[in-house]
Design a protein around this motif. Structure first.
Motif, PDB file in Angstrom:
ATOM      1  N   GLY A   7       0.789  -1.218   0.000  1.00  0.00           N
ATOM      2  CA  GLY A   7       0.000   0.000   0.000  1.00  0.00           C
ATOM      3  C   GLY A   7       0.823   1.270   0.000  1.00  0.00           C
ATOM      4  N   THR A   8       2.077   1.206  -0.454  1.00  0.00           N
ATOM      5  CA  THR A   8       2.919   2.395  -0.524  1.00  0.00           C
ATOM      6  C   THR A   8       2.859   2.964  -1.933  1.00  0.00           C
ATOM      7  OG1 THR A   8       4.406   1.485   1.127  1.00  0.00           O
ATOM      8  CG2 THR A   8       5.247   3.293  -0.181  1.00  0.00           C
ATOM      9  N   TYR A   9       2.659   4.264  -2.032  1.00  0.00           N
ATOM     10  CA  TYR A   9       2.573   4.935  -3.316  1.00  0.00           C
ATOM     11  C   TYR A   9       3.765   5.866  -3.482  1.00  0.00           C
ATOM     12  CZ  TYR A   9      -2.268   3.406  -3.001  1.00  0.00           C
ATOM     13  OH  TYR A   9      -3.393   2.652  -2.879  1.00  0.00           O
ATOM     14  N   SER A  10       4.256   5.993  -4.698  1.00  0.00           N
ATOM     15  CA  SER A  10       5.316   6.955  -4.958  1.00  0.00           C
ATOM     16  C   SER A  10       4.975   7.729  -6.215  1.00  0.00           C
ATOM     17  CB  SER A  10       6.668   6.253  -5.116  1.00  0.00           C
ATOM     18  OG  SER A  10       6.671   5.448  -6.271  1.00  0.00           O
ATOM     19  N   THR A  11       5.454   8.951  -6.271  1.00  0.00           N
ATOM     20  CA  THR A  11       5.265   9.786  -7.446  1.00  0.00           C
ATOM     21  C   THR A  11       6.498  10.679  -7.600  1.00  0.00           C
ATOM     22  OG1 THR A  11       3.766  11.311  -8.573  1.00  0.00           O
ATOM     23  CG2 THR A  11       4.056  11.649  -6.225  1.00  0.00           C
ATOM     24  N   ASN A  12       6.796  11.042  -8.817  1.00  0.00           N
ATOM     25  CA  ASN A  12       7.952  11.867  -9.088  1.00  0.00           C
ATOM     26  C   ASN A  12       7.465  13.251  -9.494  1.00  0.00           C
ATOM     27  OD1 ASN A  12      10.226  13.124 -10.347  1.00  0.00           O
ATOM     28  ND2 ASN A  12      11.168  11.117 -10.482  1.00  0.00           N
ATOM     29  N   ILE A  13       7.844  14.256  -8.724  1.00  0.00           N
ATOM     30  CA  ILE A  13       7.440  15.637  -9.006  1.00  0.00           C
ATOM     31  C   ILE A  13       8.701  16.476  -9.115  1.00  0.00           C
ATOM     32  CG2 ILE A  13       6.184  17.654  -8.160  1.00  0.00           C
ATOM     33  CD1 ILE A  13       4.331  15.750  -6.657  1.00  0.00           C
ATOM     34  N   GLY A  14       8.969  16.997 -10.272  1.00  0.00           N
ATOM     35  CA  GLY A  14      10.130  17.856 -10.471  1.00  0.00           C
ATOM     36  C   GLY A  14      11.447  17.169 -10.153  1.00  0.00           C
ATOM     37  N   GLY A  15      11.544  15.888 -10.442  1.00  0.00           N
ATOM     38  CA  GLY A  15      12.767  15.153 -10.183  1.00  0.00           C
ATOM     39  C   GLY A  15      12.904  14.653  -8.754  1.00  0.00           C
ATOM     40  N   VAL A  16      11.881  14.904  -7.929  1.00  0.00           N
ATOM     41  CA  VAL A  16      11.898  14.442  -6.534  1.00  0.00           C
ATOM     42  C   VAL A  16      10.852  13.348  -6.385  1.00  0.00           C
ATOM     43  CG1 VAL A  16      11.519  15.117  -4.133  1.00  0.00           C
ATOM     44  CG2 VAL A  16      12.611  16.709  -5.704  1.00  0.00           C
ATOM     45  N   THR A  17      11.247  12.216  -5.829  1.00  0.00           N
ATOM     46  CA  THR A  17      10.303  11.133  -5.605  1.00  0.00           C
ATOM     47  C   THR A  17       9.715  11.252  -4.214  1.00  0.00           C
ATOM     48  OG1 THR A  17      11.553   9.673  -7.061  1.00  0.00           O
ATOM     49  CG2 THR A  17       9.992   8.630  -5.566  1.00  0.00           C
ATOM     50  N   LEU A  18       8.388  11.310  -4.155  1.00  0.00           N
ATOM     51  CA  LEU A  18       7.674  11.400  -2.894  1.00  0.00           C
ATOM     52  C   LEU A  18       6.993  10.064  -2.627  1.00  0.00           C
ATOM     53  CD1 LEU A  18       5.959  14.850  -3.477  1.00  0.00           C
ATOM     54  CD2 LEU A  18       8.039  14.405  -2.195  1.00  0.00           C
ATOM     55  N   TYR A  19       6.990   9.618  -1.376  1.00  0.00           N
ATOM     56  CA  TYR A  19       6.369   8.360  -0.998  1.00  0.00           C
ATOM     57  C   TYR A  19       5.197   8.621  -0.054  1.00  0.00           C
ATOM     58  CZ  TYR A  19      10.497   6.139  -2.949  1.00  0.00           C
ATOM     59  OH  TYR A  19      11.486   5.726  -3.804  1.00  0.00           O
ATOM     60  N   PHE A  20       4.131   7.885  -0.283  1.00  0.00           N
ATOM     61  CA  PHE A  20       2.941   7.983   0.555  1.00  0.00           C
ATOM     62  C   PHE A  20       2.562   6.581   0.989  1.00  0.00           C
ATOM     63  CE2 PHE A  20       2.872  11.225  -2.685  1.00  0.00           C
ATOM     64  CZ  PHE A  20       2.696  12.382  -1.950  1.00  0.00           C
ATOM     65  N   SER A  21       2.062   6.449   2.203  1.00  0.00           N
ATOM     66  CA  SER A  21       1.672   5.144   2.712  1.00  0.00           C
ATOM     67  C   SER A  21       0.228   5.195   3.175  1.00  0.00           C
ATOM     68  CB  SER A  21       2.580   4.738   3.878  1.00  0.00           C
ATOM     69  OG  SER A  21       2.167   3.514   4.406  1.00  0.00           O
ATOM     70  N   LYS A  22      -0.547   4.192   2.780  1.00  0.00           N
ATOM     71  CA  LYS A  22      -1.924   4.076   3.236  1.00  0.00           C
ATOM     72  C   LYS A  22      -1.973   2.982   4.284  1.00  0.00           C
ATOM     73  CE  LYS A  22      -5.179   5.777   0.071  1.00  0.00           C
ATOM     74  NZ  LYS A  22      -6.430   5.489  -0.575  1.00  0.00           N
ATOM     75  N   LYS A  23      -1.978   3.380   5.543  1.00  0.00           N
ATOM     76  CA  LYS A  23      -2.048   2.418   6.625  1.00  0.00           C
ATOM     77  C   LYS A  23      -3.511   2.168   6.978  1.00  0.00           C
ATOM     78  CE  LYS A  23       2.327   3.766   8.646  1.00  0.00           C
ATOM     79  NZ  LYS A  23       3.005   4.320   9.807  1.00  0.00           N
ATOM     80  N   ALA A  24      -3.803   0.949   7.357  1.00  0.00           N
ATOM     81  CA  ALA A  24      -5.153   0.629   7.800  1.00  0.00           C
ATOM     82  C   ALA A  24      -5.393   1.334   9.130  1.00  0.00           C
ATOM     83  CB  ALA A  24      -5.319  -0.873   7.950  1.00  0.00           C
ATOM     84  N   MET A  25      -6.453   2.122   9.201  1.00  0.00           N
ATOM     85  CA  MET A  25      -6.747   2.859  10.426  1.00  0.00           C
ATOM     86  C   MET A  25      -7.829   2.132  11.211  1.00  0.00           C
ATOM     87  SD  MET A  25      -6.669   6.794   9.124  1.00  0.00           S
ATOM     88  CE  MET A  25      -6.945   7.375  10.777  1.00  0.00           C
ATOM     89  N   GLU A  26      -7.657   2.123  12.533  1.00  0.00           N
ATOM     90  CA  GLU A  26      -8.668   1.545  13.398  1.00  0.00           C
ATOM     91  C   GLU A  26      -9.854   2.493  13.461  1.00  0.00           C
ATOM     92  OE1 GLU A  26      -7.430   0.362  17.275  1.00  0.00           O
ATOM     93  OE2 GLU A  26      -5.462  -0.285  16.552  1.00  0.00           O
ATOM     94  N   PRO A  27     -11.061   1.951  13.488  1.00  0.00           N
ATOM     95  CA  PRO A  27     -12.221   2.840  13.627  1.00  0.00           C
ATOM     96  C   PRO A  27     -12.197   3.519  14.992  1.00  0.00           C
ATOM     97  CG  PRO A  27     -12.895   0.537  13.743  1.00  0.00           C
ATOM     98  CD  PRO A  27     -11.429   0.559  13.409  1.00  0.00           C
ATOM     99  N   VAL A  28     -12.595   4.765  15.026  1.00  0.00           N
ATOM    100  CA  VAL A  28     -12.614   5.530  16.261  1.00  0.00           C
ATOM    101  C   VAL A  28     -13.879   5.148  17.033  1.00  0.00           C
ATOM    102  CG1 VAL A  28     -12.742   7.849  17.253  1.00  0.00           C
ATOM    103  CG2 VAL A  28     -11.344   7.422  15.227  1.00  0.00           C
ATOM    104  N   GLN A  29     -13.705   4.721  18.281  1.00  0.00           N
ATOM    105  CA  GLN A  29     -14.857   4.378  19.104  1.00  0.00           C
ATOM    106  C   GLN A  29     -15.466   5.654  19.661  1.00  0.00           C
ATOM    107  OE1 GLN A  29     -13.517   1.636  22.083  1.00  0.00           O
ATOM    108  NE2 GLN A  29     -13.827  -0.104  20.730  1.00  0.00           N
ATOM    109  N   GLU A  30     -16.790   5.738  19.544  1.00  0.00           N
ATOM    110  CA  GLU A  30     -17.498   6.908  20.044  1.00  0.00           C
ATOM    111  C   GLU A  30     -18.429   6.504  21.175  1.00  0.00           C
ATOM    112  OE1 GLU A  30     -19.461   8.699  16.700  1.00  0.00           O
ATOM    113  OE2 GLU A  30     -17.653   9.810  16.171  1.00  0.00           O
ATOM    114  N   GLU A  31     -18.763   7.485  22.019  1.00  0.00           N
ATOM    115  CA  GLU A  31     -19.696   7.248  23.111  1.00  0.00           C
ATOM    116  C   GLU A  31     -20.593   8.463  23.282  1.00  0.00           C
ATOM    117  OE1 GLU A  31     -17.617   6.745  26.821  1.00  0.00           O
ATOM    118  OE2 GLU A  31     -16.360   8.486  26.464  1.00  0.00           O
ATOM    119  N   GLN A  32     -21.791   8.225  23.817  1.00  0.00           N
ATOM    120  CA  GLN A  32     -22.715   9.310  24.124  1.00  0.00           C
ATOM    121  C   GLN A  32     -22.088  10.113  25.260  1.00  0.00           C
ATOM    122  OE1 GLN A  32     -25.811   9.318  22.533  1.00  0.00           O
ATOM    123  NE2 GLN A  32     -26.899  10.872  23.657  1.00  0.00           N
ATOM    124  N   THR A  33     -21.837  11.406  25.030  1.00  0.00           N
ATOM    125  CA  THR A  33     -21.104  12.240  25.979  1.00  0.00           C
ATOM    126  C   THR A  33     -21.932  13.450  26.374  1.00  0.00           C
ATOM    127  OG1 THR A  33     -19.072  11.585  24.847  1.00  0.00           O
ATOM    128  CG2 THR A  33     -18.919  13.460  26.334  1.00  0.00           C
TER     129      THR A  33
END
Length: 84
Positions: A7-33
């Motif tokens: 799930g790692t993405y890379s792209t080249n912009i102006g001769g610079v390679t940028l890396y992005f990572s899509k990590k699986a996120m845990e769902p945020v638990q909510e409560e009546q507050t």
């Protein structure tokens, strides 16, 4: 844009390679507050009841009376707030 393994993405912009990572996120638990909400319709201010320093606070933004209500909010970890 290039998709690499894990799930790692890379792209080249102006001769610079940028890396992005899509990590699986845990769902945020909510409560009546319990919260204080501003009674002024034009003001959207609110605060968690247990974060208030007063028993019946006024709005810190417009100084109108605040009323108790409930919201579904993310659960807080290790919140040791003293209530007076």
């Amino acid at each position: 844009m290039c998709l690499a393994s894990g799930g790692t993405y890379s792209t080249n912009i102006g001769g610079v390679t940028l890396y992005f990572s899509k990590k699986a996120m845990e769902p945020v638990q909510e409560e009546q507050t319990s919260v204080w909400m501003c009674s002024n319709e034009g003001c959207s201010c609110w605060m968690r009841e247990n974060f208030s320093l007063e028993s019946t606070p006024d709005c810190p933004i417009c100084h109108a009376t605040m009323v108790k209500n409930f919201k579904m909010l993310p659960m807080l970890q290790n919140h040791h707030v003293k209530t007076y």
